[in-house]
Write an enzyme that holds these catalytic residues in place. Structure first.
Site, mmCIF file in Angstrom:
data_model
loop_
_atom_site.group_PDB
_atom_site.id
_atom_site.type_symbol
_atom_site.label_atom_id
_atom_site.label_comp_id
_atom_site.label_asym_id
_atom_site.label_seq_id
_atom_site.Cartn_x
_atom_site.Cartn_y
_atom_site.Cartn_z
ATOM 1 N N SER A 281 0.814 -1.195 0.000
ATOM 2 C CA SER A 281 0.000 0.000 0.000
ATOM 3 C C SER A 281 0.863 1.267 0.000
ATOM 4 O O SER A 281 1.752 1.379 -0.825
ATOM 5 C CB SER A 281 -0.913 -0.086 1.222
ATOM 6 O OG SER A 281 -2.071 0.615 0.986
ATOM 7 N N TRP A 372 -9.703 0.777 -6.028
ATOM 8 C CA TRP A 372 -9.152 2.089 -5.614
ATOM 9 C C TRP A 372 -7.688 2.210 -6.056
ATOM 10 O O TRP A 372 -7.227 3.284 -6.428
ATOM 11 C CB TRP A 372 -9.307 2.205 -4.096
ATOM 12 C CG TRP A 372 -8.814 3.446 -3.428
ATOM 13 C CD1 TRP A 372 -7.856 3.523 -2.454
ATOM 14 C CD2 TRP A 372 -9.271 4.799 -3.609
ATOM 15 N NE1 TRP A 372 -7.681 4.810 -2.036
ATOM 16 C CE2 TRP A 372 -8.546 5.623 -2.731
ATOM 17 C CE3 TRP A 372 -10.229 5.380 -4.450
ATOM 18 C CZ2 TRP A 372 -8.734 6.994 -2.655
ATOM 19 C CZ3 TRP A 372 -10.412 6.765 -4.373
ATOM 20 C CH2 TRP A 372 -9.670 7.550 -3.481
ATOM 21 N N HIS A 420 -7.350 -5.269 -1.122
ATOM 22 C CA HIS A 420 -6.206 -4.461 -0.727
ATOM 23 C C HIS A 420 -5.427 -5.142 0.398
ATOM 24 O O HIS A 420 -6.016 -5.517 1.400
ATOM 25 C CB HIS A 420 -6.741 -3.102 -0.261
ATOM 26 C CG HIS A 420 -5.692 -2.062 -0.117
ATOM 27 N ND1 HIS A 420 -4.952 -1.613 -1.184
ATOM 28 C CD2 HIS A 420 -5.243 -1.397 0.971
ATOM 29 C CE1 HIS A 420 -4.102 -0.691 -0.756
ATOM 30 N NE2 HIS A 420 -4.252 -0.539 0.546
HETATM 31 C C1 GCU Z 1 -5.426 5.033 1.248
HETATM 32 C C2 GCU Z 1 -4.734 5.830 0.187
HETATM 33 C C3 GCU Z 1 -3.872 4.936 -0.713
HETATM 34 C C4 GCU Z 1 -2.945 4.108 0.128
HETATM 35 C C5 GCU Z 1 -3.734 3.365 1.165
HETATM 36 C C6 GCU Z 1 -2.898 2.578 2.175
HETATM 37 O O1 GCU Z 1 -6.384 4.195 0.673
HETATM 38 O O2 GCU Z 1 -5.704 6.510 -0.556
HETATM 39 O O3 GCU Z 1 -3.118 5.716 -1.616
HETATM 40 O O4 GCU Z 1 -2.175 3.237 -0.664
HETATM 41 O O5 GCU Z 1 -4.479 4.279 1.944
HETATM 42 O O6 GCU Z 1 -1.756 2.893 2.432
HETATM 43 O O7 GCU Z 1 -3.489 1.648 2.743
#
Ligand code: GCU
Length: 443
Positions: A281, A372, A420
């Site tokens: 992420s 996303w 995610h």
């Molecule tokens: C949010 C953010 C992302 C990121 C994510 C994370 O969703 O918008 O850009 O990658 O957090 O770090 O879990």
């Protein structure tokens, strides 16, 4: 410490808008796993989840230099084009790393234990710190390392940068407890939630060591985090105003990881030439930039890194620069946030960050339902970056693979079932990838 020269960067930044661009050619049909879902609003900003509305992506050219010359050899890439691209990325997206050309800092490595039997005899545990200090303050980063107990020599390792402090990331009562940041406050580390906790056993059994680091110890993840992080060592705290090309948190975390890598490489239990970096992420974004800027990371594994990571910013799908700029304006350089209204005008994009890692092994992992993060945009960036690996006689990606099927090659791509974060298909794919390029000698 690796440093980028600031003066040089400023000179070249002027060329940014003249950067050669090329369409990617007809984009392949989105694979079956790239499913549309209903569009939505996030705050005031619409989010597109319809592939057909994305339009044609036009991306900055990788293999044409700023002066228009074709880049046709590894040497021309390394000497000419790669430095140009690094400058564009530093100036327009990540910012100049803290400490570059500025105040000197001292770096100390301390050990509270070395090679203690742990995890029921499977591993040797080493706990240490990296302390970065100047007259302005100091930043202490704890490094927790497990190396395979059966190793007969230095082990290849995977450095995992985590959202949670080490003490909650491994079931081991001997781990030093550090503070954690929760809602802008410090709390004892044991009170923190373990996010994306990994099973280390498969790595250790296969002959790989694992090192863990908590990103909040490099710098806490909020707007004024610079006052409590690595950046405060280089600039007076609480007077932090950023220049358009100044680092945000992502480049700061990357810098900290580079310091941790140097420390790990100095340990006899570690094969310093085989240290891979893993992040999920926002830490997947960080792992990419750390791998891009520190050529001594032997390999990079990035999971669901999304916008500002492996996903092409030019694709208006899922999170965009505008969404990042609205919610996390402190992550990237201010200049990148300004591209929010017109990402198509950006002199940089994700394929350039990926290409900086070539010809080293890079595994890009997406989540099927992680719309996303734009999984298909992550795949397309890898596909666009592939010619750079090919220039070195290495393999990249071409056709999108099936779900849960990793492509082979130094630049590999996997889309896992699920959303995610880490997925069940990840660890086997990562271990195969590591076996191909960082083979452990102790299996
Ligand atoms: C949010 C953010 C992302 C990121 C994510 C994370 O969703 O918008 O850009 O990658 O957090 O770090 O879990």
């Amino acid at each position: 410490m690796r440093r980028v020269v600031a003066g040089l960067l400023l000179g070249l930044a002027a060329c940014a808008s003249d950067a050669p661009v090329a369409t990617m050619g007809p984009a392949p049909m989105p694979p079956a796993w790239a499913k549309d879902q209903p569009d939505e609003m996030r705050g005031d900003l619409p989010v597109n989840y319809t592939q057909a509305k994305v339009g044609v992506a036009v991306a900055p050219e990788l293999l044409v230099s700023a002066s228009g010359g074709k880049i046709a050899s590894p040497d021309a890439w390394t000497r000419e084009r790669r430095p140009e691209i690094e400058t564009l990325l530093v100036e327009n997206q990540y910012g100049v790393a803290p400490g570059t050309g500025g105040r000197e800092a001292s770096i100390e490595h301390g050990y509270s234990e070395r090679g203690i039997p742990a995890l029921n005899g499977l591993a040797l545990r080493t706990q240490s710190t990296v302390t970065v200090a100047s007259e302005l303050g100091e930043q202490v980063i704890d490094v927790l390392l497990y190396t395979p107990a059966k190793a007969t020599g230095p082990s290849p390792i995977v450095l995992m940068v985590n959202f949670s402090p080490n003490v909650v990331m491994v079931d081991d009562t001997g781990i030093r407890e550090t503070d954690a940041w929760v809602n802008g406050q410090t709390v004892p580390g044991r009170q923190a939630r373990a996010i994306a906790k990994q099973d280390l056993k498969p790595y250790l059994e296969r002959g790989y060591g694992v090192a863990l680091v908590y990103y909040g110890q490099i710098e806490p993840d909020f707007g004024t985090g610079a006052s409590d992080g690595l950046r405060k060592v280089f600039k007076p705290a609480n007077t932090y105003e950023r220049a358009p090309n100044e680092a945000g948190a992502i480049a700061t975390w990357a810098e900290g990881l580079s310091l941790v890598r140097e420390q790990l490489a100095a340990n006899d239990l570690v094969d310093g030439k085989r240290i891979a970096l893993y992040g999920v992420s926002r830490l997947g974004k960080t792992a990419l930039w750390a791998g891009a800027t520190d050529p001594d990371f032997a390999a990079v594994i990035t999971v669901c890194s999304g916008e500002g990571g492996a996903a092409l910013s030019r694709r208006t799908y899922g999170e965009t620069i505008a969404h990042v700029a609205a919610s996390f304006p402190y992550w990237f350089a201010p200049r990148w946030n300004e591209l929010a209204t017109n990402p198509a005008a950006s002199p940089v994009d994700a394929h350039m960050t990926l290409a900086m890692i070539a010809p080293r092994p890079l595994l890009v992992i997406s989540g099927e339902t992680d719309a996303w993060a734009d999984p298909y945009g992550e795949f397309l960036a890898a596909r666009l970056a592939t010619p750079v690996w090919r220039l070195f006689g290495k393999q990249g990606v071409d056709a999108a693979p099936e779900l849960d099927t990793v492509t082979g090659g130094e630049l590999s791509y996997l889309v896992h079932t699920g959303g995610h974060g880490p997925g069940p298909a990840d660890t086997p794919a990562i271990l195969d990838f590591l076996d191909r390029y960082m083979a452990a000698d102790s299996r």
